[in-house]
Scaffold this motif. Structure first.
Motif, PDB file in Angstrom:
ATOM      1  N   UNK A 195       0.824  -1.206   0.000  1.00  0.00           N
ATOM      2  CA  UNK A 195       0.000   0.000   0.000  1.00  0.00           C
ATOM      3  C   UNK A 195       0.865   1.267   0.000  1.00  0.00           C
ATOM      4  N   UNK A 196       1.718   1.404   1.018  1.00  0.00           N
ATOM      5  CA  UNK A 196       2.490   2.640   1.164  1.00  0.00           C
ATOM      6  C   UNK A 196       3.459   2.849   0.002  1.00  0.00           C
ATOM      7  N   UNK A 197       4.239   1.822  -0.352  1.00  0.00           N
ATOM      8  CA  UNK A 197       5.220   1.987  -1.428  1.00  0.00           C
ATOM      9  C   UNK A 197       4.558   2.288  -2.774  1.00  0.00           C
ATOM     10  N   UNK A 210      13.175   1.484   0.822  1.00  0.00           N
ATOM     11  CA  UNK A 210      13.803   1.134   2.104  1.00  0.00           C
ATOM     12  C   UNK A 210      13.325   2.065   3.220  1.00  0.00           C
ATOM     13  N   UNK A 211      13.260   3.365   2.912  1.00  0.00           N
ATOM     14  CA  UNK A 211      12.828   4.340   3.913  1.00  0.00           C
ATOM     15  C   UNK A 211      11.370   4.132   4.296  1.00  0.00           C
ATOM     16  N   UNK A 238      11.884  -3.451   6.668  1.00  0.00           N
ATOM     17  CA  UNK A 238      12.643  -2.554   5.788  1.00  0.00           C
ATOM     18  C   UNK A 238      13.131  -3.295   4.551  1.00  0.00           C
ATOM     19  N   UNK A 239      13.730  -4.453   4.745  1.00  0.00           N
ATOM     20  CA  UNK A 239      14.239  -5.215   3.598  1.00  0.00           C
ATOM     21  C   UNK A 239      13.098  -5.750   2.734  1.00  0.00           C
ATOM     22  N   UNK A 255      19.809  -5.013  -9.856  1.00  0.00           N
ATOM     23  CA  UNK A 255      21.223  -4.916  -9.478  1.00  0.00           C
ATOM     24  C   UNK A 255      21.397  -3.973  -8.289  1.00  0.00           C
ATOM     25  N   UNK A 256      20.756  -2.815  -8.388  1.00  0.00           N
ATOM     26  CA  UNK A 256      20.975  -1.767  -7.397  1.00  0.00           C
ATOM     27  C   UNK A 256      20.454  -2.139  -6.010  1.00  0.00           C
ATOM     28  N   UNK A 257      19.301  -2.822  -5.924  1.00  0.00           N
ATOM     29  CA  UNK A 257      18.759  -3.121  -4.593  1.00  0.00           C
ATOM     30  C   UNK A 257      19.633  -4.126  -3.841  1.00  0.00           C
ATOM     31  N   UNK A 258      20.408  -4.933  -4.566  1.00  0.00           N
ATOM     32  CA  UNK A 258      21.337  -5.833  -3.888  1.00  0.00           C
ATOM     33  C   UNK A 258      22.531  -5.066  -3.321  1.00  0.00           C
TER      34      UNK A 258
END
Length: 303
Positions: free
Chosen positions: A59-61, A226-227, A247-248, A281-284
């Motif tokens: 919902x939030x994201x 993440x935030x 968070x993860x 790639x970036x989230x890792x």
């Protein structure tokens, strides 16, 4: 330029899309061999934690993604890539990162499993709602005629069925599951990575040309994800270990599913694939750095 990005055509055959779906199924099956129904029994007595995590993720994201797209005004295919990423369920790497960070691994695994099981309904619904609410993406979605019923079928075949079969095998034949777990995990991840590398190599000129245009957006979107998880968990007063898991789970997404859907149904919007591939790639990178930081902080448990 936005118009050029929207015209990107990727070199990717229908047969390759089927292979990608099969690889994703193998990856999910291998991960499911690590799951036990007993892992989730304790959480049944704490449904609030799961609801907080799923609310953050589902919902939030998505709502904040819509806000980001409205502010940044990217090209339609780039916006759709961000929306599809937000609509995808949690990625299995979130479980690993939660464990490394000293978060509550059982909560992370429960959220990944539940979000994957509801993905046939939630992913098309969230993607469709977000796309229809933004004027630019609304036109793009009409142009590609999103096949929602086919999306559901693909998600069920590539995600839900392997997850169920893997969990049942782990529950009924634990010795066999233990023997298969590591070989399947290595095989699935290596083959999927190789497949993505080959797909990028086949479109390398397009990928590098467009990367500068999507890098900052993906960076902001991932940081926002993440935030969001951290903020929602903090505002609702979860414990430290639970906050790390949420968070993860909000910041790590199943981009393999996103790429599977794009290469199967949205090949005429290559910008979507560039966003989701770079997100994967970036989230890792960000997840690994955050897990390393939290692993050095006291007051956590990995149960």
């Amino acid at each position: 330029m936005p118009s050029e990005i929207d015209q990107i055509q990727l070199s990717f055959s229908p047969d390759a899309a089927l292979v990608l779906q099969a690889i994703l199924a193998v990856v999910v099956f291998g991960v499911a061999l690590e799951l036990r129904l007993s892992d989730f029994r304790q959480l049944l007595r704490e449904p609030r934690l799961v609801l907080i995590g799923l609310s953050s993720q589902l919902v939030a994201l998505p709502l904040l993604t819509l806000l980001l797209v409205g502010i940044a005004k990217p090209a339609p295919s780039i916006a759709l890539g961000l929306m599809l990423t937000a609509a995808c369920p949690g990625g299995n790497m979130s479980n690993v990162l939660t464990h490394w960070a000293g978060g509550r691994t059982s909560l992370s695994m429960a959220m990944t499993t539940i979000s994957s099981l509801v993905a046939p309904a939630s992913t098309p619904m969230i993607f469709g709602v977000l796309g229809s609410l933004h004027p630019v993406t609304r036109d793009a979605m009409r142009d590609v005629a999103v096949p929602y019923s086919e999306l559901v079928g693909t998600i069920v075949l590539a995600l839900v069925i392997p997850l169920f079969v893997g969990m049942m095998l782990a529950e009924r034949r634990p010795a066999l599951a233990a023997r298969l777990r590591q070989p399947l995990k290595r095989f699935g991840l290596v083959v999927f990575f190789a497949f993505v590398v080959l797909a990028v190599a086949a479109n390398h000129a397009i990928f590098w040309q467009a990367l500068t245009g999507i890098f900052v957006l993906v960076l902001i979107h991932n940081a926002l994800a993440l935030a969001t998880g951290f903020s929602v968990a903090t505002l609702l007063r979860t414990g430290t270990a639970e906050r790390r898991a949420i968070t993860f789970e909000t910041g790590i997404h199943n981009t393999a599913l996103g790429l599977t859907l794009i290469f199967t149904y949205f090949q005429n919007l290559g910008g979507m694939a560039l966003v989701v591939a770079w997100w994967g790639i970036w989230h890792l990178i960000t997840g690994g750095l955050l897990a390393r930081y939290w692993a050095r902080r006291p007051g956590h448990s990995s149960g």
